[in-house]
Design an enzyme around this catalytic site. Sequence first.
Site, PDB file in Angstrom:
ATOM      1  CB  SER A 108     -27.142  13.469 -26.223  1.00 44.84           C
ATOM      2  OG  SER A 108     -26.883  12.099 -26.211  1.00 44.84           O
ATOM      3  CG  ASN A 112     -20.534  12.746 -20.813  1.00 46.01           C
ATOM      4  OD1 ASN A 112     -21.097  11.845 -21.437  1.00 46.01           O
ATOM      5  ND2 ASN A 112     -19.711  13.588 -21.400  1.00 46.01           N
ATOM      6  CG  PHE A 113     -23.084   8.374 -17.278  1.00 47.89           C
ATOM      7  CD1 PHE A 113     -22.254   7.277 -17.254  1.00 47.89           C
ATOM      8  CD2 PHE A 113     -22.927   9.351 -16.311  1.00 47.89           C
ATOM      9  CE1 PHE A 113     -21.281   7.143 -16.276  1.00 47.89           C
ATOM     10  CE2 PHE A 113     -21.952   9.234 -15.334  1.00 47.89           C
ATOM     11  CZ  PHE A 113     -21.126   8.128 -15.308  1.00 47.89           C
ATOM     12  CB  CYS A 114     -25.591   9.842 -23.480  1.00 45.93           C
ATOM     13  SG  CYS A 114     -24.804   8.638 -24.496  1.00 45.93           S
ATOM     14  CB  ALA A 115     -26.182  13.373 -19.046  1.00 49.64           C
TER      15      ALA A 115
END
Length: 426
Positions: free
Chosen positions: A121, A374-377
């Site tokens: 993000s 989602n690991f900032c994705a």
Amino acid sequence: MNNNKTFSDIKSEFPFFKKNRNLVFFDSAATSLKPKVVIDAVNKYYQNYSTNTHNLDFPLAIETKDIYESCRQDVADFIHSQKNEVIFCPSTTFALNQIAYSLGQYLKEGDEVVLTTCEHSSLLLPFYRLAQEKKIILKFIDVSTDGLITITNLKKILTKKTRIVAFASMNNSLGTINNVRELAKIVKNFKIEKKSQADWPFEKVLVLIDGAQSISHSMTNVSQWDIDFFTFSAHKLFGPTGIAVWWAKAKWLDLMQPLILGGGMNGRIYKDGKFTLLDPPDRFEAGTPNLAGIFGLQAAIKYVREIGIENIAQYERELKKYALEQFKKHLGDKVVVYNENQESGILLFNVLNVAAEDVANYLGHQKIALRSGNFCAKLLSEVINCASSLRVSFSIYNNKQDVDHLIAALQKGFNDGGDFLNEFFN
Ligand SMILES: Cc1ncc(COP(=O)(O)O)c(C=O)c1O
């Protein structure tokens, strides 16, 4: 590896494991642990220096400034750039915002910025804001199911309106390593439509590479790659938090405006509201920098160079290969792996029919630290078709026993009923 060191020696160089003796740390993609040499370097700044780089009035302060600049040179050597193209800042997030902000001044309605749905993000959102404010168009390259950008799909998305192509050299979820050099070449050979030099002063389509993940797992060579911008954070390179780097081709730095204004970067300030700025890199480093962080980053680069990036990458690949073998042997079709073919140290998986967060919490109680989500994705679900997954990220202080612990803990979860909820109720 230099010093006849082996990977089995390395774990003892990380004081973290003295306090957390039995913890298996699989969250290095979020932030890596710090070796003693880095912690010592940070302490050295506070104990022996503690001066501000903006003060050059006494010898100790000059020495601090010299170390600061020698770290800039070390970064330049590490990523294969010129020294004055290296800018220090607090984080990759800051760096990406800075770059998008300054390029935004040249973007106009209808201009296109190309991204992928695997991006963090901190790369997506600065361009989303530009899309809202300037009505630029965001486009997403179709990536393969394991996140790879292919030449064919890249070529398909470029148009005469494309101004920037931005993606991670290694994404933080699937661990996909993109061939930056090959992809950048396609972008650089693409002819764009522009009315005048002022319309888009950058000659061609710009390539911005988010190197936050790749920096400690594969060689960076910004000159050879023929890209325009590169960013990374020290904390993913065994260095301290709060210090990062952005790099830009020198000729672009003159066209860019700093996001932050303040001390140490201005020339003169007039009462009529005008002011002048220093040349890059100082222009982009307003305020007192994170000097302890710089000391730590310098030590981290030295540490990594001594081990060798290729050795690190190979070791992590071997651990992933071993983990995949063990997954197949012991867990079979109870788990699904999303990135089997990606040759990096990230293993992305799910336990079938169990929420990733429940598994992560269960494993946490078994002293295994990994990451779910989602690991900032935030657009990742478009690629792997599920909202949440489990990420094991290997690093130099992991070993095969860590993998065995993970397998045993997952097996225990299945034996405890398979819903991985026991720890919530204990
Ligand atoms: C690919 C990628 N880009 C950007 C970032 C943001 O880095 P930072 O949190 O250091 O600003 C991260 C961190 O997880 C990342 O993995």
